[in-house]
Design a protein around this motif. Structure first.
Motif, short mmCIF file in Angstrom:
data_model
loop_
_atom_site.label_atom_id
_atom_site.label_comp_id
_atom_site.label_asym_id
_atom_site.label_seq_id
_atom_site.Cartn_x
_atom_site.Cartn_y
_atom_site.Cartn_z
N PHE B 15 0.83 -1.20 0.00
CA PHE B 15 0.00 0.00 0.00
C PHE B 15 0.86 1.26 0.00
CE2 PHE B 15 -3.69 2.49 0.56
CZ PHE B 15 -3.40 3.48 1.49
N TYR B 16 1.78 1.34 0.94
CA TYR B 16 2.61 2.54 1.04
C TYR B 16 3.58 2.67 -0.14
CZ TYR B 16 0.75 4.27 5.39
OH TYR B 16 -0.11 4.80 6.32
N THR B 18 3.08 1.62 -3.19
CA THR B 18 2.30 2.04 -4.35
C THR B 18 2.00 3.53 -4.29
OG1 THR B 18 1.29 -0.14 -4.51
CG2 THR B 18 0.15 1.66 -5.64
N LYS B 19 1.53 3.97 -3.14
CA LYS B 19 1.17 5.39 -2.99
C LYS B 19 2.38 6.30 -3.17
CE LYS B 19 -3.09 4.80 -2.53
NZ LYS B 19 -3.95 5.25 -3.65
N PHE B 108 -2.41 11.14 2.52
CA PHE B 108 -1.19 11.11 1.72
C PHE B 108 -0.50 12.46 1.64
CE2 PHE B 108 1.94 9.19 -0.67
CZ PHE B 108 2.34 10.09 -1.65
#
Lengths: 125, 124
Positions: B15-16, B18-19, B108
């Motif tokens: 998740f992190y 990708t972001k 984000f």
């Protein structure tokens, strides 16, 4: 934080949750043989912590509450190097079945099942 | 900018990563503190985001090792925090982390700002 925002990660959430639940089940078998196994207690703490935080970010409150309860108990057991009561081991085995059902429901319909009964029982231990 | 994510949970790693990659960062991941030290030496990150509860070597063990290494200790480290981990975060700050990121309340823009401020503060 909305569920929809995280929907690209739903498949990963379901997959990793199942892996943690499997790990919990394995560690509970270890604890059933050796209720003082530090390795199993530590491993359960880590799995519960991961399940809690994943549920928190994806918005699955029932899973979060149940797993946070388990996490807190095992953090204390770890710190105190205590023996895990048999009653708790049995309840946790039930909780893994409930969690499995819940993750299956999330996968199918994006909805959790009610986990309040099992959560309440564990909270009382 | 290179960010090393030291985190055992595959979901949060993915998740992190990708972001951050979507925002133009280069990322690498490590599964625990031991691998984190190896990756930090190989990847030369501008910043490390560090989980605390991990198998093998946890976040505290990682911070203690970093503090003994002349090169690694120059890298700013943010720790992941979650509800109920306030004491752990304080301990991590005492061991050399420069701040924390709430792992489960994802914002984000805030994360990006924290990372950029931390990296710019190091360069200053």
């Amino acid at each position: 934080m909305s569920y929809i925002y995280l929907s690209p990660f739903k498949g990963l959430y379901v997959k990793t949750s199942r892996e943690y639940i499997n790990k919990l089940q394995q560690d509970l078998e270890t604890l059933a043989r050796d209720p003082q196994s530090y390795e199993a207690i530590n491993s359960i703490h880590i799995s519960a912590h991961s399940l809690t935080t994943q549920a928190a970010i994806t918005g699955y409150k029932n899973v979060e509450r149940l797993c946070r309860t388990i996490e807190k108990i095992f953090k204390k057991l770890k710190e105190e190097k205590s023996k895990v009561p048999l009653e708790l081991i049995m309840l946790l085995k039930d909780s893994t079945k409930s969690l499995t059902d819940c993750i299956d429901s999330i996968e199918k319909s994006d909805k959790e099942i009610d986990l309040s009964d099992i959560t309440g029982k564990i909270e009382k231990v | 900018m290179n960010v090393l994510i030291v985190e055992d949970d595959i979901f949060f790693q993915k998740f992190y990563s990708t972001k951050l990659q979507e925002a133009g960062f280069k990322t690498d991941v490590a599964l625990d503190g031991e691998q984190g030290i190896i990756k930090a030496r190989e990847f030369h990150p501008d910043l490390i985001i560090l989980d605390i509860i991990m198998p093998n070597k946890d976040g505290f063990g990682f911070l203690e090792d970093v503090a003994k290494d002349e090169e690694l200790k120059k890298i700013p480290i943010l720790v992941f925090s979650t509800l109920g981990q306030e004491q752990d975060v304080q301990k991590a700050l005492q061991l050399g982390a420069i701040g924390y990121v709430n792992k489960t309340f994802f914002d984000f823009d805030k994360l990006k700002t924290r990372i950029e401020e931390a990296i710019n503060a190091k360069k200053a």
